[in-house]
Design a protein around this motif. Structure first.
Motif, short mmCIF file in Angstrom:
data_model
loop_
_atom_site.label_atom_id
_atom_site.label_comp_id
_atom_site.label_asym_id
_atom_site.label_seq_id
_atom_site.Cartn_x
_atom_site.Cartn_y
_atom_site.Cartn_z
N TYR A 47 -6.70 -0.55 -0.17
CA TYR A 47 -6.01 0.36 -1.10
C TYR A 47 -6.46 1.80 -0.84
O TYR A 47 -5.63 2.72 -0.75
N LEU A 48 -7.76 2.00 -0.71
CA LEU A 48 -8.29 3.34 -0.43
C LEU A 48 -7.73 3.88 0.88
O LEU A 48 -7.33 5.06 0.96
N ASP A 49 -7.68 3.04 1.89
CA ASP A 49 -7.16 3.43 3.19
C ASP A 49 -5.71 3.91 3.07
O ASP A 49 -5.33 4.96 3.62
N GLN A 50 -4.89 3.15 2.37
CA GLN A 50 -3.48 3.50 2.21
C GLN A 50 -3.29 4.72 1.32
O GLN A 50 -2.40 5.54 1.54
N LEU A 51 -4.15 4.86 0.31
CA LEU A 51 -4.12 6.04 -0.55
C LEU A 51 -4.31 7.31 0.28
O LEU A 51 -3.57 8.30 0.13
N LEU A 52 -5.28 7.29 1.18
CA LEU A 52 -5.55 8.46 2.02
C LEU A 52 -4.48 8.63 3.10
O LEU A 52 -4.13 9.75 3.46
N LEU A 53 -3.97 7.50 3.62
CA LEU A 53 -2.95 7.57 4.67
C LEU A 53 -1.67 8.22 4.17
O LEU A 53 -1.06 9.04 4.86
N TRP A 54 -1.25 7.87 2.97
CA TRP A 54 0.03 8.34 2.43
C TRP A 54 -0.12 9.47 1.42
O TRP A 54 0.82 9.82 0.72
N ASN A 55 -1.32 10.06 1.37
CA ASN A 55 -1.60 11.09 0.38
C ASN A 55 -0.65 12.28 0.48
O ASN A 55 -0.08 12.73 -0.52
N LYS A 56 -0.48 12.79 1.69
CA LYS A 56 0.36 13.99 1.85
C LYS A 56 1.81 13.70 1.50
O LYS A 56 2.48 14.51 0.84
N ALA A 57 2.31 12.56 1.91
CA ALA A 57 3.71 12.22 1.66
C ALA A 57 4.01 12.04 0.18
O ALA A 57 5.10 12.39 -0.30
#
Length: 238
Positions: A60-70
């Motif tokens: 979840y943390l990984d995806q939170l940071l991955l899609w943060n800008k979008a």
């Protein structure tokens, strides 16, 4: 959404648990350290979380940071800081939450709703936010993580009609404002649980004292030195 990078399928040793690095994109070489920090926090908070649940929290943390800008999910971009201030911060309330169906108002990126859903798969969790993009993120990540107990809803709280045993939020600056919008969604005998930094002012607490039993729980968040509290409220006429 997972946009998984090609990584080795061998397990990464993290002290108390072994985390398979497959599927992680943003955490990368930091995964062993972050997994160790998480495992220590879980132990300090007396939580019984499986290796799979801890891996899911890190995904979840990984995806939170991955899609943060979008999706404009968080102002925190450093993985360790995000782990502590988002994931572990939300973990600190788990043992204090009353049982039953849960509504998280102003959930944003799913905090604390997604964290609760991962830790308590037996609990029905609803994540509510008026921001369509953030709810789209929660829908996608809930599907990818297999969170069958999570229901993300894009709506203003005033337009939402269901009732719940527990209503949470970490988004409200004013406890009075939280109570005003959350009370109509609270089932008989239910609890409002507001995540706060500092203890609410005496004026706020006194304004609510006539109608609510108020319990202030001081939280200890591993590796976080800022003040954290959970304000638990139940109606006096319930």
């Amino acid at each position: 959404m997972s946009a998984s990078a090609k990584t080795s399928s061998s397990s990464t040793s993290t002290g108390n648990i072994n985390i398979d690095p497959t599927g992680f994109v943003k955490l990368g070489s930091q995964l062993p350290k972050l997994a160790s920090i998480l495992a220590q926090a879980v132990n300090e908070l007396s939580l019984s979380l499986s290796e799979k649940q801890q891996r899911t929290l890190l995904l979840y943390l990984d995806q939170l940071l991955l899609w943060n800008k979008a999706y404009n999910l968080t102002a925190i971009t450093d993985p360790e800081e995000a782990l502590i201030k988002h994931v572990i911060d939300c973990l600190s309330i788990i043992t204090h939450l009353p049982t039953g169906s849960l509504l998280d108002i102003g959930t944003g990126a799913g905090l604390p709703a997604v964290i609760i859903a991962i830790c308590q798969p037996e609990r029905s969790c609803t994540a509510l936010d008026s921001n369509q993009k953030k709810i789209r993120f929660i829908k996608q990540i809930s599907s990818e993580l297999g969170l069958r107990n999570m229901q993300p809803i894009a709506s203003r709280i005033e337009a939402h009609e269901a009732s719940y045993d527990v209503v949470t939020s970490r988004a409200f600056a004013s406890l009075i404002d939280f109570v005003e919008v959350a009370q109509p969604r609270l089932a008989d005998g239910g609890y409002l649980c507001a995540m706060k930094g500092k203890v609410p002012s005496d004026e706020e607490l006194q304004a609510l004292d006539s109608d609510w039993h108020i319990k202030t729980i001081k939280l200890t968040v591993p590796r976080l030195h800022d003040s954290r509290h959970l304000i638990e409220m139940s109606a006096k006429n319930a």
